[in-house]
Design an enzyme around this catalytic site. Structure first.
Site, PDB file in Angstrom:
ATOM      1  N   ARG A 177       0.833  -1.202   0.000  1.00  0.00           N
ATOM      2  CA  ARG A 177       0.000   0.000   0.000  1.00  0.00           C
ATOM      3  C   ARG A 177       0.876   1.265   0.000  1.00  0.00           C
ATOM      4  O   ARG A 177       1.853   1.304  -0.726  1.00  0.00           O
ATOM      5  CB  ARG A 177      -1.001  -0.037   1.164  1.00  0.00           C
ATOM      6  CG  ARG A 177      -1.784  -1.355   1.261  1.00  0.00           C
ATOM      7  CD  ARG A 177      -2.600  -1.658   0.004  1.00  0.00           C
ATOM      8  NE  ARG A 177      -3.603  -0.683  -0.261  1.00  0.00           N
ATOM      9  CZ  ARG A 177      -4.874  -0.743   0.139  1.00  0.00           C
ATOM     10  NH1 ARG A 177      -5.282  -1.802   0.828  1.00  0.00           N
ATOM     11  NH2 ARG A 177      -5.724   0.192  -0.181  1.00  0.00           N
ATOM     12  N   ARG A 308       0.456 -19.809  -1.299  1.00  0.00           N
ATOM     13  CA  ARG A 308       0.205 -21.138  -1.879  1.00  0.00           C
ATOM     14  C   ARG A 308       1.023 -22.256  -1.227  1.00  0.00           C
ATOM     15  O   ARG A 308       1.519 -23.151  -1.894  1.00  0.00           O
ATOM     16  CB  ARG A 308       0.400 -21.104  -3.402  1.00  0.00           C
ATOM     17  CG  ARG A 308      -0.887 -20.650  -4.062  1.00  0.00           C
ATOM     18  CD  ARG A 308      -0.908 -20.476  -5.544  1.00  0.00           C
ATOM     19  NE  ARG A 308      -0.446 -21.518  -6.421  1.00  0.00           N
ATOM     20  CZ  ARG A 308      -1.149 -22.613  -6.745  1.00  0.00           C
ATOM     21  NH1 ARG A 308      -2.328 -22.841  -6.210  1.00  0.00           N
ATOM     22  NH2 ARG A 308      -0.659 -23.492  -7.600  1.00  0.00           N
ATOM     23  N   CYS A 352      -7.452 -26.157   0.824  1.00  0.00           N
ATOM     24  CA  CYS A 352      -7.984 -25.057   0.007  1.00  0.00           C
ATOM     25  C   CYS A 352      -7.745 -25.346  -1.480  1.00  0.00           C
ATOM     26  O   CYS A 352      -6.737 -25.925  -1.863  1.00  0.00           O
ATOM     27  CB  CYS A 352      -7.257 -23.787   0.440  1.00  0.00           C
ATOM     28  SG  CYS A 352      -7.465 -22.390  -0.653  1.00  0.00           S
ATOM     29  N   CYS A 371     -15.761 -19.252   2.646  1.00  0.00           N
ATOM     30  CA  CYS A 371     -15.082 -20.243   1.813  1.00  0.00           C
ATOM     31  C   CYS A 371     -16.123 -21.163   1.201  1.00  0.00           C
ATOM     32  O   CYS A 371     -17.069 -21.567   1.882  1.00  0.00           O
ATOM     33  CB  CYS A 371     -14.104 -21.030   2.679  1.00  0.00           C
ATOM     34  SG  CYS A 371     -13.441 -22.473   1.841  1.00  0.00           S
ATOM     35  N   GLN A 429     -20.401 -33.251 -10.795  1.00  0.00           N
ATOM     36  CA  GLN A 429     -20.016 -32.266 -11.816  1.00  0.00           C
ATOM     37  C   GLN A 429     -18.691 -31.573 -11.509  1.00  0.00           C
ATOM     38  O   GLN A 429     -18.134 -30.887 -12.374  1.00  0.00           O
ATOM     39  CB  GLN A 429     -21.137 -31.237 -11.974  1.00  0.00           C
ATOM     40  CG  GLN A 429     -22.401 -31.902 -12.482  1.00  0.00           C
ATOM     41  CD  GLN A 429     -23.435 -30.879 -12.913  1.00  0.00           C
ATOM     42  OE1 GLN A 429     -23.191 -30.085 -13.809  1.00  0.00           O
ATOM     43  NE2 GLN A 429     -24.566 -30.914 -12.261  1.00  0.00           N
TER      44      GLN A 429
HETATM   45  C1  LIG Z   1      -9.632 -12.551   1.123  1.00  0.00           C
HETATM   46  C2  LIG Z   1      -8.218 -12.140   1.307  1.00  0.00           C
HETATM   47  C3  LIG Z   1      -7.921 -10.921   1.899  1.00  0.00           C
HETATM   48  C4  LIG Z   1      -6.588 -10.524   2.069  1.00  0.00           C
HETATM   49  N1  LIG Z   1      -6.317  -9.353   2.717  1.00  0.00           N
HETATM   50  C5  LIG Z   1      -5.019  -9.001   2.947  1.00  0.00           C
HETATM   51  C6  LIG Z   1      -4.729  -7.868   3.738  1.00  0.00           C
HETATM   52  O1  LIG Z   1      -5.610  -7.215   4.304  1.00  0.00           O
HETATM   53  N2  LIG Z   1      -3.421  -7.525   3.900  1.00  0.00           N
HETATM   54  C7  LIG Z   1      -2.402  -8.244   3.334  1.00  0.00           C
HETATM   55  O2  LIG Z   1      -1.231  -7.880   3.514  1.00  0.00           O
HETATM   56  N3  LIG Z   1      -2.652  -9.347   2.613  1.00  0.00           N
HETATM   57  C8  LIG Z   1      -3.929  -9.758   2.421  1.00  0.00           C
HETATM   58  N4  LIG Z   1      -4.202 -10.931   1.764  1.00  0.00           N
HETATM   59  C9  LIG Z   1      -3.063 -11.763   1.272  1.00  0.00           C
HETATM   60  C10 LIG Z   1      -2.718 -12.866   2.284  1.00  0.00           C
HETATM   61  O3  LIG Z   1      -2.130 -12.336   3.451  1.00  0.00           O
HETATM   62  C11 LIG Z   1      -1.743 -13.894   1.673  1.00  0.00           C
HETATM   63  O4  LIG Z   1      -0.533 -13.252   1.372  1.00  0.00           O
HETATM   64  C12 LIG Z   1      -2.296 -14.529   0.413  1.00  0.00           C
HETATM   65  O5  LIG Z   1      -3.607 -14.993   0.628  1.00  0.00           O
HETATM   66  C13 LIG Z   1      -1.427 -15.685  -0.054  1.00  0.00           C
HETATM   67  O6  LIG Z   1      -1.402 -16.705   0.921  1.00  0.00           O
HETATM   68  P1  LIG Z   1      -2.253 -18.082   0.755  1.00  0.00           P
HETATM   69  O7  LIG Z   1      -1.886 -18.649  -0.571  1.00  0.00           O
HETATM   70  O8  LIG Z   1      -1.819 -18.926   1.921  1.00  0.00           O
HETATM   71  O9  LIG Z   1      -3.699 -17.719   0.807  1.00  0.00           O
HETATM   72  C14 LIG Z   1      -5.520 -11.357   1.612  1.00  0.00           C
HETATM   73  C15 LIG Z   1      -5.826 -12.599   1.055  1.00  0.00           C
HETATM   74  C16 LIG Z   1      -7.153 -12.996   0.896  1.00  0.00           C
HETATM   75  C17 LIG Z   1      -7.445 -14.353   0.319  1.00  0.00           C
HETATM   76  S1  SF4 Z   2     -13.109 -20.031  -1.358  1.00  0.00           S
HETATM   77 FE1  SF4 Z   2     -12.218 -21.480   0.098  1.00  0.00          FE
HETATM   78  S2  SF4 Z   2     -11.310 -23.077  -1.183  1.00  0.00           S
HETATM   79 FE2  SF4 Z   2     -11.642 -21.283  -2.496  1.00  0.00          FE
HETATM   80  S3  SF4 Z   2      -9.698 -20.153  -2.380  1.00  0.00           S
HETATM   81 FE3  SF4 Z   2     -11.061 -19.248  -0.864  1.00  0.00          FE
HETATM   82  S4  SF4 Z   2     -10.528 -20.334   1.024  1.00  0.00           S
HETATM   83 FE4  SF4 Z   2      -9.708 -21.580  -0.664  1.00  0.00          FE
END
Ligand SMILES: Cc1cc2nc3c(=O)[nH]c(=O)nc-3n(C[C@H](O)[C@H](O)[C@H](O)COP(=O)(O)O)c2cc1C
Ligand code: SF4
Length: 457
Positions: A177, A308, A352, A371, A429
């Site tokens: 940001r 991931r 996930c 989710c 499906q």
């Molecule tokens: C719905 C959602 C909201 C997120 N909000 C933020 C946030 O507020 N600040 C931030 O630094 N990263 C945010 N992220 C990124 C996550 O901290 C993380 O880096 C990203 O999901 C990758 O990790 P993962 O593959 O384990 O989900 C967000 C991710 C998701 C899915």
């Molecule tokens: S909806 Fe659920 S399964 Fe799909 S990416 Fe988000 S947390 Fe993962």
């Protein structure tokens, strides 16, 4: 670790309410040891994120700290500032609302002429507010005065002091940001002491760290280090943040500045969520890990990796290889908050899909996250699987994803469940949905049920 995820569960003023509290307490109950509350604003903004901008909000954050501590977890607030002139846009939005209110009053008094004039005024101010927001998202980093940057830094420090009062354990500096835009050689075109050389671009970030440490000396300070990684086609991913070499240099400066922990993450700019949260098939698993490994070799503070890391096995391997010290599971913990408990008992984990359907899509549509595989998200206070009533035999007709989940829940409730499926495979499906290129990760949903269904091999 649960990394920062904006949830949309907070109250309208950004305070922590029942929905937020229940969500984070559920994560702590599932064995998460360190929870970061995403995008906590130190000023009142129109965005639906948590805010700790006034002393009156402190008790709600104290309730959060108490709830999480009951289960032995630690909690951090990720303090951030958006990349726009918050008070400037805010004043315009308020002006638009005031004109709309005057219009409604005129209408109630039967004054159609004033109603029309005030509505037109309200719409015009709103249009200008959006235009300013849009402009700022591109240019605020270069147009913000030193005085504005100083005020923002002071607001962040004041929010950190409130967090300390609330019993929060740590502050995570949101390296993306505004702060990340200033660090970026691409976005930052300033010619003053905050622009140009690497030292100048990271100056503000280091000042923010120092201000937080001074305002909240009892708190641990963690830094989300935003790195511009490479896309599979070799192009840079994102514009905010730092190139890997600069990120490594900056990590050493952060350690020198007294940072307690570094989370190496993909850089994101002007709120572009796709950069940091790639859907299935878009980026390799653990794609930010190579830079985390480099940072870990350079600093002595713990280094977390995020992005991931979908399975427990993948997380274990990273730890065993010594590539990182802490594994952040973001979307994975939305999908199954019991990863830690289940890792201990060997119970299968609902992994996930990285589909981004229930979580990212919801946030982008300004709704709260949920989710597609976890019906409890956001409703932890009211939805839970309860014991069934009496002995019942349940027949589930069709082993598609809905039938499988119905069977799982019925079995958890203590019923005797049989699934009847015409084909020789489960998933219905979903199997078709997983057929197109880069969609095969959807099959993790079916594989989970195959693991938990007794008699299915
Ligand atoms: C719905 C959602 C909201 C997120 N909000 C933020 C946030 O507020 N600040 C931030 O630094 N990263 C945010 N992220 C990124 C996550 O901290 C993380 O880096 C990203 O999901 C990758 O990790 P993962 O593959 O384990 O989900 C967000 C991710 C998701 C899915
Ligand atoms: S909806 Fe659920 S399964 Fe799909 S990416 Fe988000 S947390 Fe993962």
């Amino acid at each position: 670790m649960f990394p920062p995820l904006t949830t949309g569960y907070e109250e309208r003023d950004g305070s922590i309410g029942e929905r937020s509290l229940a969500f984070y307490e559920r994560l702590a109950r599932g064995g998460v040891s360190y929870i970061v509350i995403g995008d906590v604003a130190p000023v009142m903004t129109a965005s639906p994120t948590p805010k700790l901008a006034t002393d009156a909000q402190i008790p709600t954050f104290k309730a959060l700290a108490d709830a999480v501590h009951k289960h032995g977890a630690k909690v951090a607030l990720q303090l951030f500032h958006p990349e726009y002139d918050v008070p400037g846009v805010g004043r315009m939005v308020m002006g638009s609302m005031a004109a709309a209110k005057a219009a409604q009053e005129a209408k109630a008094a039967g004054d159609e002429e004033t109603f029309a004039a005030k509505m037109a005024e309200s719409n015009e101010i709103r249009k200008q507010a959006y235009a300013k927001l849009h402009h700022d998202m591109q240019h605020f980093v270069n147009e913000a005065s030193v005085e504005q940057l100083t005020q923002i830094k002071e607001a962040i420090a004041a929010s950190a002091a409130r967090a300390q009062q609330a019993g929060i354990d740590a502050i995570e500096v949101h390296g993306d940001r505004l702060v990340g835009s200033l660090c970026s050689a691409i976005l930052n075109q300033r010619t003053d002491e905050y622009g140009g050389s690497f030292e100048n671009r990271v100056r503000y970030a280091l000042e923010v760290v120092a201000a937080i440490k001074e305002a909240a000396p009892q708190l641990m300070v963690e830094y989300k280090l935003p790195v511009i990684m490479e896309n599979p086609d070799g192009t840079p991913r994102g514009k905010g943040g730092l190139q890997p070499d600069e990120a490594c240099e900056f990590a050493k400066l952060l350690e020198g500045a007294g940072i307690d922990m570094i989370q190496v993450a993909q850089a994101n700019h002007t709120g572009n969520m796709g950069d940091t949260i790639p859907p299935m098939g878009a980026m390799p698993y653990n794609w930010t890990l190579p830079v985390a490994e480099r940072v870990k070799a350079l600093v002595s503070v713990p280094v977390a990796t995020v992005g991931r890391v979908v399975s427990v096995e993948a997380g274990e391997k990273i730890l065993e290889d010594g590539a990182a010290d802490i594994i952040a599971y973001g979307r994975s913990l939305m999908c199954d908050p019991d990863i830690a408990l289940k890792a201990a008992t060997g119970e299968p984990i609902r992994e996930c899909l990285n589909c981004n359907k229930g979580c990212v899509d919801a946030i982008q549509n300004r709704k709260y996250i949920s989710c597609v595989l976890n019906a409890e998200n956001g409703d932890e206070a009211t939805i839970a699987i309860k014991p069934g009533e009496g002995d019942k035999k349940i027949a589930v007709v069709g082993g598609g994803i809905a039938g499988l989940e119905a069977a799982r829940v019925a079995a958890k409730r203590g019923y005797d469940v049989t699934i009847y499926e015409a084909s020789d495979h489960l998933g219905g499906q979903i199997v078709l949905a997983a057929a197109p290129p880069r969609k095969d990760e959807i099959m993790r949903s079916v594989e989970y049920y195959e693991k938990i269904l007794p008699g299915w091999a």
